[in-house]
Scaffold this motif. Structure first.
Motif, PDB file in Angstrom:
ATOM      1  N   GLN A 175      34.470  40.268  49.390  1.00 36.67           N
ATOM      2  CA  GLN A 175      33.213  41.016  49.255  1.00 36.67           C
ATOM      3  C   GLN A 175      33.441  42.250  48.372  1.00 36.67           C
ATOM      4  OE1 GLN A 175      30.305  39.710  50.656  1.00 36.67           O
ATOM      5  NE2 GLN A 175      31.788  38.057  51.010  1.00 36.67           N
ATOM      6  N   PRO A 176      32.353  42.798  47.801  1.00 37.04           N
ATOM      7  CA  PRO A 176      32.517  44.037  47.029  1.00 37.04           C
ATOM      8  C   PRO A 176      33.153  45.111  47.914  1.00 37.04           C
ATOM      9  CG  PRO A 176      30.274  43.171  46.803  1.00 37.04           C
ATOM     10  CD  PRO A 176      30.956  42.322  47.822  1.00 37.04           C
ATOM     11  N   GLY A 177      34.107  45.837  47.363  1.00 37.55           N
ATOM     12  CA  GLY A 177      34.771  46.877  48.163  1.00 37.55           C
ATOM     13  C   GLY A 177      36.025  46.384  48.868  1.00 37.55           C
ATOM     14  N   ASP A 178      36.276  45.055  48.856  1.00 36.59           N
ATOM     15  CA  ASP A 178      37.506  44.528  49.467  1.00 36.59           C
ATOM     16  C   ASP A 178      38.710  44.839  48.565  1.00 36.59           C
ATOM     17  OD1 ASP A 178      36.064  43.479  51.517  1.00 36.59           O
ATOM     18  OD2 ASP A 178      36.433  41.368  51.056  1.00 36.59           O
ATOM     19  N   THR A 179      39.843  45.097  49.194  1.00 38.82           N
ATOM     20  CA  THR A 179      41.099  45.234  48.454  1.00 38.82           C
ATOM     21  C   THR A 179      41.786  43.869  48.480  1.00 38.82           C
ATOM     22  OG1 THR A 179      41.310  47.524  49.178  1.00 38.82           O
ATOM     23  CG2 THR A 179      43.310  46.472  48.357  1.00 38.82           C
ATOM     24  N   ILE A 180      41.906  43.250  47.323  1.00 39.11           N
ATOM     25  CA  ILE A 180      42.482  41.901  47.274  1.00 39.11           C
ATOM     26  C   ILE A 180      44.001  42.020  47.124  1.00 39.11           C
ATOM     27  CG2 ILE A 180      42.488  39.682  46.073  1.00 39.11           C
ATOM     28  CD1 ILE A 180      39.534  40.302  45.332  1.00 39.11           C
ATOM     29  N   ILE A 181      44.703  41.579  48.156  1.00 41.74           N
ATOM     30  CA  ILE A 181      46.160  41.714  48.199  1.00 41.74           C
ATOM     31  C   ILE A 181      46.803  40.330  48.127  1.00 41.74           C
ATOM     32  CG2 ILE A 181      48.120  42.652  49.498  1.00 41.74           C
ATOM     33  CD1 ILE A 181      46.118  44.485  50.978  1.00 41.74           C
ATOM     34  N   TYR A 182      47.784  40.187  47.249  1.00 38.43           N
ATOM     35  CA  TYR A 182      48.457  38.896  47.088  1.00 38.43           C
ATOM     36  C   TYR A 182      49.890  38.983  47.614  1.00 38.43           C
ATOM     37  CZ  TYR A 182      50.311  34.655  44.882  1.00 38.43           C
ATOM     38  OH  TYR A 182      50.903  33.434  44.662  1.00 38.43           O
ATOM     39  N   VAL A 183      50.257  38.017  48.442  1.00 34.54           N
ATOM     40  CA  VAL A 183      51.642  37.899  48.928  1.00 34.54           C
ATOM     41  C   VAL A 183      52.074  36.456  48.668  1.00 34.54           C
ATOM     42  CG1 VAL A 183      51.378  39.646  50.743  1.00 34.54           C
ATOM     43  CG2 VAL A 183      50.913  37.265  51.296  1.00 34.54           C
ATOM     44  N   ALA A 184      53.361  36.250  48.417  1.00 35.08           N
ATOM     45  CA  ALA A 184      53.805  34.883  48.134  1.00 35.08           C
ATOM     46  C   ALA A 184      55.126  34.597  48.819  1.00 35.08           C
ATOM     47  CB  ALA A 184      53.955  34.680  46.624  1.00 35.08           C
ATOM     48  N   GLY A 185      55.367  33.325  49.112  1.00 32.13           N
ATOM     49  CA  GLY A 185      56.630  32.957  49.731  1.00 32.13           C
ATOM     50  C   GLY A 185      56.594  31.545  50.282  1.00 32.13           C
ATOM     51  N   ASP A 260      47.650  35.396  34.631  1.00 32.92           N
ATOM     52  CA  ASP A 260      46.515  34.492  34.907  1.00 32.92           C
ATOM     53  C   ASP A 260      46.132  34.529  36.384  1.00 32.92           C
ATOM     54  OD1 ASP A 260      46.346  33.716  32.339  1.00 32.92           O
ATOM     55  OD2 ASP A 260      47.250  31.719  32.596  1.00 32.92           O
ATOM     56  N   LEU A 261      47.153  34.438  37.232  1.00 30.05           N
ATOM     57  CA  LEU A 261      46.894  34.425  38.677  1.00 30.05           C
ATOM     58  C   LEU A 261      46.255  35.747  39.115  1.00 30.05           C
ATOM     59  CD1 LEU A 261      49.053  32.983  41.473  1.00 30.05           C
ATOM     60  CD2 LEU A 261      48.367  35.349  41.683  1.00 30.05           C
ATOM     61  N   LEU A 262      46.802  36.855  38.651  1.00 25.46           N
ATOM     62  CA  LEU A 262      46.289  38.174  39.044  1.00 25.46           C
ATOM     63  C   LEU A 262      44.844  38.359  38.572  1.00 25.46           C
ATOM     64  CD1 LEU A 262      49.440  40.360  38.231  1.00 25.46           C
ATOM     65  CD2 LEU A 262      48.673  39.599  40.488  1.00 25.46           C
ATOM     66  N   ASP A 263      44.558  37.914  37.356  1.00 24.44           N
ATOM     67  CA  ASP A 263      43.202  38.057  36.816  1.00 24.44           C
ATOM     68  C   ASP A 263      42.221  37.121  37.521  1.00 24.44           C
ATOM     69  OD1 ASP A 263      44.284  39.893  35.101  1.00 24.44           O
ATOM     70  OD2 ASP A 263      44.418  38.519  33.389  1.00 24.44           O
ATOM     71  N   HIS A 264      42.674  35.888  37.736  1.00 22.18           N
ATOM     72  CA  HIS A 264      41.811  34.883  38.367  1.00 22.18           C
ATOM     73  C   HIS A 264      41.317  35.342  39.745  1.00 22.18           C
ATOM     74  CE1 HIS A 264      40.314  30.848  39.358  1.00 22.18           C
ATOM     75  NE2 HIS A 264      40.833  31.048  40.551  1.00 22.18           N
ATOM     76  N   PHE A 265      42.240  35.887  40.557  1.00 19.03           N
ATOM     77  CA  PHE A 265      41.861  36.306  41.920  1.00 19.03           C
ATOM     78  C   PHE A 265      41.472  37.791  41.994  1.00 19.03           C
ATOM     79  CE2 PHE A 265      44.607  32.565  42.863  1.00 19.03           C
ATOM     80  CZ  PHE A 265      43.664  31.811  43.569  1.00 19.03           C
ATOM     81  N   ARG A 266      41.467  38.471  40.828  1.00 17.61           N
ATOM     82  CA  ARG A 266      41.159  39.910  40.772  1.00 17.61           C
ATOM     83  C   ARG A 266      42.009  40.689  41.788  1.00 17.61           C
ATOM     84  NH1 ARG A 266      36.226  37.575  40.826  1.00 17.61           N
ATOM     85  NH2 ARG A 266      35.519  38.509  42.773  1.00 17.61           N
ATOM     86  N   VAL A 267      43.306  40.492  41.706  1.00 17.32           N
ATOM     87  CA  VAL A 267      44.252  41.079  42.662  1.00 17.32           C
ATOM     88  C   VAL A 267      44.442  42.578  42.402  1.00 17.32           C
ATOM     89  CG1 VAL A 267      46.661  41.023  43.474  1.00 17.32           C
ATOM     90  CG2 VAL A 267      45.456  38.872  42.978  1.00 17.32           C
ATOM     91  N   GLY A 294      51.840  48.159  37.684  1.00 19.52           N
ATOM     92  CA  GLY A 294      51.907  49.228  38.692  1.00 19.52           C
ATOM     93  C   GLY A 294      51.198  48.881  39.993  1.00 19.52           C
ATOM     94  N   ILE A 295      51.129  47.562  40.305  1.00 20.13           N
ATOM     95  CA  ILE A 295      50.421  47.160  41.535  1.00 20.13           C
ATOM     96  C   ILE A 295      51.358  46.431  42.510  1.00 20.13           C
ATOM     97  CG2 ILE A 295      48.132  47.040  40.441  1.00 20.13           C
ATOM     98  CD1 ILE A 295      48.489  43.928  40.387  1.00 20.13           C
ATOM     99  N   PHE A 296      52.669  46.637  42.332  1.00 19.62           N
ATOM    100  CA  PHE A 296      53.634  45.960  43.212  1.00 19.62           C
ATOM    101  C   PHE A 296      54.104  46.922  44.293  1.00 19.62           C
ATOM    102  CE2 PHE A 296      58.033  44.799  44.363  1.00 19.62           C
ATOM    103  CZ  PHE A 296      57.825  43.483  44.796  1.00 19.62           C
ATOM    104  N   GLN A 297      54.189  46.428  45.542  1.00 16.67           N
ATOM    105  CA  GLN A 297      54.651  47.285  46.631  1.00 16.67           C
ATOM    106  C   GLN A 297      55.556  46.519  47.593  1.00 16.67           C
ATOM    107  OE1 GLN A 297      51.484  49.606  48.360  1.00 16.67           O
ATOM    108  NE2 GLN A 297      52.631  50.069  50.203  1.00 16.67           N
ATOM    109  N   LEU A 298      56.693  47.122  47.933  1.00 17.80           N
ATOM    110  CA  LEU A 298      57.565  46.532  48.954  1.00 17.80           C
ATOM    111  C   LEU A 298      57.066  46.982  50.318  1.00 17.80           C
ATOM    112  CD1 LEU A 298      61.216  46.959  47.589  1.00 17.80           C
ATOM    113  CD2 LEU A 298      60.028  44.804  47.991  1.00 17.80           C
ATOM    114  N   VAL A 299      57.043  46.053  51.268  1.00 16.50           N
ATOM    115  CA  VAL A 299      56.550  46.373  52.618  1.00 16.50           C
ATOM    116  C   VAL A 299      57.624  46.010  53.640  1.00 16.50           C
ATOM    117  CG1 VAL A 299      54.796  45.801  54.352  1.00 16.50           C
ATOM    118  CG2 VAL A 299      54.137  46.032  51.959  1.00 16.50           C
ATOM    119  N   ASP A 300      58.027  46.994  54.423  1.00 15.56           N
ATOM    120  CA  ASP A 300      59.029  46.748  55.463  1.00 15.56           C
ATOM    121  C   ASP A 300      58.317  46.365  56.757  1.00 15.56           C
ATOM    122  OD1 ASP A 300      61.112  46.666  57.227  1.00 15.56           O
ATOM    123  OD2 ASP A 300      61.917  48.648  56.728  1.00 15.56           O
TER     124      ASP A 300
END
Length: 346
Positions: A175-185, A260-267, A294-300
Motif C-alpha cells: 500500500q502507499p506508505g509501506d516500506t518495502i523490505i527485501y530479504v533473501a536466502g 531489475d529486482l529492486l526496481d520491479h518490487f520498488r524495494v 545505500g539501502i543495504f542493512q545488516l540485522v542481528d
C-alpha cells in the motif's frame, strides 16, 4: 508447513485460534526427544499467521477442563491419530462430549520424513532430481517398523499446487506508505532463528511489507553443500508464507540482488542476517547493487540457531528418533487392527 496447514484449516473453522503447545517433558514421555526446546516451539507457533494465542505447557491429553479454561467451544486435530504412551486416544474425552473437529493432514510431509532426509545425505528430495532407490530404501527405516506400514507415519511425496500457495499467501499488495523490505536466502527447515530475524526486520519500519526471496535448490546446494536444502523449494515457499511477518515470496529468486529486482518490487531496504554471505559464481558480492544504492542493512537477530545446528541435534539423537518412529508405527498399527476388528464385529 504441514503443521501450519493444519492451523490454517483450524482457524477457518472458527473466529479465534488458541494453540496448545506441549512442554519438552510431555513430548519426551509420549513421543521421544523433541527437536526444538519448548521456548523455541512457543515462539515458532506464535509466529504462524493463523494463530491468535498460544497455551504454553498444554497437557498431552486434551480434556474438557482445558477447553473450558481457555473458553474454547471445540478443539481441532488432524485426521491422523495421536496416542498416549499406553496407546489411548488423546482426544477420547472431547470426542465423547461432541467438542472435537478434524482437519485434513497435509499429504507428503511428516517430521519423520524430514528427519530421514537430514540423516541420509542424499539429494533426492530436491525438486527436479530423480528420486533414487537408495533414498526410498532408507526412508523406510525411519517411518516403519519391521512389519506393516501405518498410513500416518509413512513417507509420501509432497506435490505443490497453485491452490496450496494461494491458501498460504496473504494476497495483499503493498500500500502507499509501506516500506518495502527485501530479504533473501534458503530459509531451510524454517526455524526460530528465521523467525527472530524476520521479526527484527519487521520492526525496522512503521508499515513494513517484507518480500522474501527464496533461492532454488541447486543454488542453495552450491553455497551450502552436502545435501542442503533439506526442504525443497516448494516446501520452503509454504513454510515462509506461513510466517506472520512475511507479505510475499519470490520463488527461485536470483542469488545476486539485481537492479531489475529492486526496481520491479520498488524495494526501499535490503536486509541480511549475520550469517556469512558466499560470493556469487563469478566471485562478486550478491549485495553489491543495494550497497551502492545505500539501502543495504545488516540485522542481528540475536539468535545463533542455524539449519546446521538443527541437523546436528537430530544426528545426536539419531538412534532415539529411529526407535521413536518404529514405536509410533507399532502403536498406530495396533489401533488400525482394533478399528478393523470393530468394523468386522458390526
Amino acid at each position: 508447513y504441514g503443521h501450519s496447514n493444519q492451523l490454517r484449516q483450524a482457524r477457518a473453522m472458527g473466529d479465534y485460534l488458541i494453540v496448545g503447545v506441549h512442554t519438552d517433558e510431555e513430548i519426551a514421555k509420549h513421543k521421544g526427544p523433541p527437536v526444538f526446546t519448548q521456548e523455541e516451539r512457543y515462539k515458532m507457533v506464535q509466529a504462524i499467521k493463523w494463530v491468535d494465542e498460544i497455551a504454553p505447557g498444554a497437557p498431552y491429553v486434551t480434556t474438557l477442563e482445558t477447553l473450558d479454561k481457555y473458553s474454547c467451544d471445540f478443539c481441532v486435530h488432524g485426521d491422523d491419530i495421536t496416542l498416549t504412551i499406553d496407546g489411548k486416544d488423546t482426544y477420547e474425552e472431547v470426542k465423547t462430549a461432541g467438542r472435537y473437529r478434524e482437519c485434513k493432514r497435509t499429504q507428503g510431509v511428516s517430521t519423520t520424513d524430514l528427519v530421514g532426509r537430514m540423516l541420509l545425505m542424499t539429494k533426492a528430495h530436491h525438486s527436479n532430481i530423480d528420486e533414487d532407490l537408495d533414498y526410498r530404501k532408507h526412508t523406510d527405516n525411519f517411518g516403519k517398523g519391521p512389519k506393516g506400514h501405518s498410513p500416518w507415519t509413512g513417507v509420501s511425496q509432497f506435490l505443490q499446487t497453485s491452490q496450496k500457495i494461494i491458501q498460504f499467501a496473504s494476497g495483499k499488495e503493498p500500500q502507499p506508505g509501506d516500506t518495502i523490505i527485501y530479504v533473501a536466502g534458503a530459509f531451510d527447515l524454517f526455524h526460530v532463528g528465521h523467525v527472530d530475524f524476520l521479526e527484527k526486520v519487521h520492526q525496522l519500519a512503521e508499515k513494513p511489507y517484507i518480500i522474501a526471496g527464496l533461492h532454488f535448490d541447486q543454488e542453495v546446494n552450491r553455497y551450502k553443500g552436502k545435501n542442503y536444502p533439506i526442504m525443497n523449494i516448494h516446501e520452503r515457499t509454504l513454510s515462509v508464507l506461513a510466517c506472520r511477518y512475511v507479505s510475499e515470496v519470490v520463488i527461485g529468486a536470483p542469488y545476486a540482488v539485481t537492479a531489475d529486482l529492486l526496481d520491479h518490487f520498488r524495494v526501499t531496504l535490503v536486509c541480511h542476517g549475520m550469517t556469512e554471505v558466499v560470493p556469487d559464481k563469478d566471485g562478486s558480492d550478491p549485495y553489491e547493487e543495494p550497497k551502492q544504492r545505500g539501502i543495504f542493512q545488516l540485522v542481528d537477530s540475536g539468535s545463533n540457531l542455524t539449519t546446521d545446528l538443527i541437523v546436528q541435534r537430530i544426528i545426536k539423537n539419531r538412534l532415539e528418533f529411529e526407535a521413536r518412529n518404529q514405536k509410533k508405527e507399532a502403536k498406530e498399527l495396533a489401533v488400525l487392527e482394533a478399528m478393523r476388528r470393530l468394523e468386522e464385529e458390526k
